[in-house]
Scaffold this active site. Structure first.
Site, PDB file in Angstrom:
ATOM      1  N   HIS A 178      11.906   6.286  13.777  1.00  0.00           N
ATOM      2  CA  HIS A 178      10.630   5.688  13.374  1.00  0.00           C
ATOM      3  C   HIS A 178       9.516   6.742  13.376  1.00  0.00           C
ATOM      4  CE1 HIS A 178       8.414   1.546  13.340  1.00  0.00           C
ATOM      5  NE2 HIS A 178       7.887   2.405  12.472  1.00  0.00           N
ATOM      6  N   ASP A 192      14.796   5.068   8.842  1.00  0.00           N
ATOM      7  CA  ASP A 192      13.796   5.403   9.860  1.00  0.00           C
ATOM      8  C   ASP A 192      13.561   4.216  10.782  1.00  0.00           C
ATOM      9  OD1 ASP A 192      11.885   7.319  10.944  1.00  0.00           O
ATOM     10  OD2 ASP A 192      10.334   5.949  10.222  1.00  0.00           O
ATOM     11  N   GLU A 238      15.462  -1.954  16.815  1.00  0.00           N
ATOM     12  CA  GLU A 238      14.809  -0.661  16.550  1.00  0.00           C
ATOM     13  C   GLU A 238      15.635   0.505  17.095  1.00  0.00           C
ATOM     14  OE1 GLU A 238      11.228   1.546  15.210  1.00  0.00           O
ATOM     15  OE2 GLU A 238      12.168  -0.343  14.716  1.00  0.00           O
ATOM     16  N   ALA A 290      10.390   0.665   6.267  1.00  0.00           N
ATOM     17  CA  ALA A 290       9.553  -0.528   6.474  1.00  0.00           C
ATOM     18  C   ALA A 290       9.870  -1.155   7.830  1.00  0.00           C
ATOM     19  CB  ALA A 290       9.772  -1.507   5.328  1.00  0.00           C
ATOM     20  N   ARG A 291      10.780  -2.102   7.855  1.00  0.00           N
ATOM     21  CA  ARG A 291      11.241  -2.714   9.092  1.00  0.00           C
ATOM     22  C   ARG A 291      12.739  -2.956   8.974  1.00  0.00           C
ATOM     23  NH1 ARG A 291       7.167  -1.089  10.694  1.00  0.00           N
ATOM     24  NH2 ARG A 291       5.497  -2.141  11.859  1.00  0.00           N
ATOM     25  N   ASP A 320       8.448  -6.723  -6.831  1.00  0.00           N
ATOM     26  CA  ASP A 320       7.506  -7.381  -5.933  1.00  0.00           C
ATOM     27  C   ASP A 320       7.170  -8.737  -6.535  1.00  0.00           C
ATOM     28  OD1 ASP A 320       5.018  -8.298  -4.636  1.00  0.00           O
ATOM     29  OD2 ASP A 320       5.054  -6.329  -3.681  1.00  0.00           O
ATOM     30  N   ARG A 339       0.834  -1.196   0.000  1.00  0.00           N
ATOM     31  CA  ARG A 339       0.000   0.000   0.000  1.00  0.00           C
ATOM     32  C   ARG A 339       0.875   1.256   0.000  1.00  0.00           C
ATOM     33  NH1 ARG A 339      -5.249   0.140   2.042  1.00  0.00           N
ATOM     34  NH2 ARG A 339      -4.871  -1.823   3.136  1.00  0.00           N
ATOM     35  N   ILE A 340       1.931   1.222   0.823  1.00  0.00           N
ATOM     36  CA  ILE A 340       2.841   2.376   0.892  1.00  0.00           C
ATOM     37  C   ILE A 340       3.670   2.475  -0.380  1.00  0.00           C
ATOM     38  CG2 ILE A 340       4.787   3.391   2.128  1.00  0.00           C
ATOM     39  CD1 ILE A 340       3.662   2.019   4.674  1.00  0.00           C
TER      40      ILE A 340
END
Length: 339
Positions: free
Chosen positions: A297, A273, A278, A249-250, A192, A172-173
């Site tokens: 983040h 980010d 984290e 993302a992650r 993708d 979606r992003i």
């Protein structure tokens, strides 16, 4: 005269302490009170051993309105909520609190992931444009030199005209980023494995080819076992000198052990980010490298952007009350390929 029957669904707020005050304005709470039978100031933080008012509200609730910090909806919790039919999540991923028991119960689930995607895409657009202009490097050099003599000669490889932007993940992003990039003079590549056809004007390529051809690579894939470390040693080595890697993302999607040598040498740049872990260790070079922009983040919904998620969630509550389908329904099958 007979009393009028109130057919509005009963609703309970369930989220982490203090989240409701950041998420909901007075107007939001007032609208919830009009649409549902609820105490818009009663918020459940613990559903396994709820205090009496929460337990009574949970027993009556037809809808849970959740956000960050929502407690997991386990079999035990669902037993306390015999009338529960829907969970409206005023944030992105539902994986932290929607359990298998929810799907077995047949609960309808919706999420404000679409609302949360916009600020992430906006952050990414800003990062891409700033990376193309080498803003981080030029700001540092400007402070060092305190002169304007060198900029025209130093900036030969800089600029945003006909750059090749690689988007990893048609999420979606990722799709929103592609849309935001359309007004600019960019060539856009997309990777993708589940994409059947790329959006108009976008070239669908393999991951290694995307890394080899792009001048900026931005990651928008979900965190899944199959995506762990997907940007690894081979992909990083394939990137030309000077490429900027953007990760909103992650952190686990990037092999940071493989990335660090490229950053330490100055061969690659990064706007991160998210990291893995984290919060990087205090001794991590990521904190001080001049070619790394590290942010805490903040790409997702922040401050007044939370109100956009509340707007979307309350619209879903209104749809439920009218007997309409959710606009952004989440199904169990979606979670195998989404965050």
């Amino acid at each position: 005269m007979h009393p009028t029957t109130d057919n509005r669904p009963s609703l309970l707020l369930a989220m982490g302490p203090g989240v409701d005050d950041r998420l909901l304005t007075g107007a939001h709470r007032a609208r919830l009170a009009r649409l549902t039978r609820t105490d818009p100031h009663l918020v459940a933080h613990d559903l396994t051993a709820p205090e009496p008012r929460v337990a009574a509200a949970l027993a009556e609730a037809e809808i849970l309105l959740t956000c960050w910090g929502a407690p997991p909806l386990t079999t035990e919790v669902l037993a306390r909520a015999p009338r529960l039919r829907a969970v409206v999540h005023a944030a992105g991923s539902v994986k932290h609190h929607i359990t298998e028991a929810c799907w077995e119960r047949g609960l309808r689930v919706t999420s404000a992931a679409a609302a949360n995607a916009l600020p992430v895409a906006e952050y990414t657009l800003a990062a891409i444009l700033l990376a193309g202009k080498r803003v981080l490097r030029s700001a540092q050099r400007y402070a060092e030199l305190r002169t304007d003599d060198a900029w025209l000669t130093e900036s030969t490889p800089w600029g945003n005209y006909r750059r090749t932007i690689g988007i990893v993940g048609a999420s979606r992003i990722g799709r929103r980023v592609v849309e935001l990039l359309r007004p600019f003079d960019f060539e856009i590549l997309l990777y993708d494995p589940y994409a059947d056809a790329p959006p108009p004007g976008v070239e669908l390529v393999g991951l290694d080819e995307l890394c080899a051809r792009s001048t900026i690579v931005s990651i928008h894939a979900p965190q899944l076992p199959s995506t762990h470390g997907m940007i690894g040693a081979a992909q990083l080595a394939a990137m030309p000198d000077g490429v900027t890697l953007i990760n909103t993302a992650r952190g686990s999607l990037v092999d940071e052990t493989a990335l660090l040598p490229h950053l330490l040498s100055g061969r690659l740049h990064a706007i991160l980010d998210v990291t893995d872990p984290e919060l990087p260790p205090s001794e991590s070079p990521l904190w001080t490298l001049p070619n790394v922009l590290l942010t805490p983040h903040v790409a997702g919904s922040l401050g007044n952007e939370l109100h956009r998620m509340a707007d979307q969630a309350i619209e879903e509550v209104a749809r439920y009350g009218r007997g309409e389908p959710f606009a952004e329904e989440v199904r169990a099958s979606d979670l195998t390929r989404s965050a």
